[in-house]
Design a protein around this motif. Structure first.
Motif, short mmCIF file in Angstrom:
data_model
loop_
_atom_site.label_atom_id
_atom_site.label_comp_id
_atom_site.label_asym_id
_atom_site.label_seq_id
_atom_site.Cartn_x
_atom_site.Cartn_y
_atom_site.Cartn_z
N ARG A 41 0.83 -1.21 0.00
CA ARG A 41 0.00 0.00 0.00
C ARG A 41 0.86 1.26 0.00
O ARG A 41 1.94 1.29 0.59
N GLU B 267 -0.93 -6.11 1.34
CA GLU B 267 -2.33 -6.51 1.38
C GLU B 267 -2.65 -7.43 0.22
O GLU B 267 -1.90 -7.50 -0.76
N LEU B 268 -3.77 -8.11 0.33
CA LEU B 268 -4.35 -8.76 -0.84
C LEU B 268 -5.01 -7.65 -1.65
O LEU B 268 -5.83 -6.89 -1.12
N LYS C 188 -13.40 -1.61 -3.33
CA LYS C 188 -14.85 -1.57 -3.10
C LYS C 188 -15.63 -2.02 -4.33
O LYS C 188 -15.33 -1.60 -5.45
N ASN D 64 -6.08 -5.81 8.89
CA ASN D 64 -7.32 -6.49 8.49
C ASN D 64 -7.06 -7.83 7.81
O ASN D 64 -7.86 -8.76 7.94
N ASP D 65 -5.99 -7.93 7.06
CA ASP D 65 -5.74 -9.14 6.27
C ASP D 65 -5.11 -10.27 7.08
O ASP D 65 -5.05 -11.41 6.62
O1 CDP Z 1 -9.69 1.15 -4.14
P1 CDP Z 1 -10.87 1.36 -3.23
O2 CDP Z 1 -11.01 2.76 -2.69
O3 CDP Z 1 -12.14 0.82 -3.82
O4 CDP Z 1 -10.60 0.43 -1.98
P2 CDP Z 1 -9.43 0.49 -0.91
O5 CDP Z 1 -9.25 1.89 -0.42
O6 CDP Z 1 -8.24 -0.20 -1.44
O7 CDP Z 1 -10.06 -0.40 0.23
C1 CDP Z 1 -11.23 -0.03 0.90
C2 CDP Z 1 -11.04 -0.33 2.37
O8 CDP Z 1 -10.75 -1.71 2.55
C3 CDP Z 1 -9.88 0.43 3.00
O9 CDP Z 1 -10.24 0.77 4.34
C4 CDP Z 1 -8.76 -0.60 3.01
O10 CDP Z 1 -7.83 -0.38 4.03
C5 CDP Z 1 -9.53 -1.89 3.24
N1 CDP Z 1 -8.82 -3.06 2.71
C6 CDP Z 1 -8.22 -3.96 3.58
O11 CDP Z 1 -8.30 -3.79 4.81
N2 CDP Z 1 -7.56 -5.06 3.10
C7 CDP Z 1 -7.47 -5.28 1.77
N3 CDP Z 1 -6.82 -6.36 1.34
C8 CDP Z 1 -8.07 -4.38 0.86
C9 CDP Z 1 -8.75 -3.27 1.36
#
Ligand code: CDP
Length: 150
Positions: free
Chosen positions: A42, A53-54, A58, A135-136
């Motif tokens: 990230r 992360e994986l 959304k 979270n992962d």
């Molecule tokens: O790209 P988008 O805005 O759709 O999604 P993101 O910001 O990558 O992920 C949305 C939420 O899910 C955030 O709070 C991320 O931290 C969380 N997330 C996570 O905890 N673990 C992942 N493998 C992917 C997303």
């Protein structure tokens, strides 16, 4: 219930952005190829930058989880992928969101970090030592099983 709460979209599982409880789904890919799992590093927010992360994101209104996750993988990694079965526990997120992982297979392309700092492939022996986003981490046992079984 989702519509009564005013933040659901089209209710039935599989066709909308929210589940029965009106929660929005974030889908993440457990992409395994040649016995190794793909991780993405990230860039934000600051507390998660540098952690792995994986990849995923959304699900948008009108998308199935499989469609939305495929789209995210195209946008983030430049690959075409096949989304399969759920992997591991679901993780509740703030703001009425829920995080779910899916087993994913690479259909075409080579993953590149288009929106991440880097990507890497890890074997089952390396997984415990990776600095995963909090979270992962709940998925590690299921990921070990996925990597061991294949
Ligand atoms: O790209 P988008 O805005 O759709 O999604 P993101 O910001 O990558 O992920 C949305 C939420 O899910 C955030 O709070 C991320 O931290 C969380 N997330 C996570 O905890 N673990 C992942 N493998 C992917 C997303």
């Amino acid at each position: 219930v989702a519509q009564q709460l005013g933040h659901g979209h089209d209710g039935p599982m599989g066709t909308g952005v929210s589940d029965r409880d009106g929660r929005r789904e974030v889908a993440a890919a457990a992409l395994v190829d040649s016995g190794r799992l793909l991780l993405a590093q990230r860039v934000s927010p600051p507390e998660l930058a540098g952690r792995w992360e994986l990849p995923g994101g959304k699900i948008e209104p009108g998308e199935t989880p499989a469609e939305g996750l495929s789209r995210e993988l195209r946008e983030e990694l430049g690959i075409e992928a096949v989304v399969g079965h759920r992997v591991g526990v679901e993780v509740p997120l703030p703001n009425e969101m829920v995080l779910r992982a899916y087993a994913v297979e690479l259909k075409s392309g080579v993953p590149v970090a288009l929106e991440h700092a880097a990507v890497r492939w890890v074997g089952v022996d390396e997984l415990a030592d990776v600095d995963l986003v909090p979270n992962d981490r709940a998925w590690v046992p299921a990921l070990v099983e996925l990597l061991t079984r294949g």
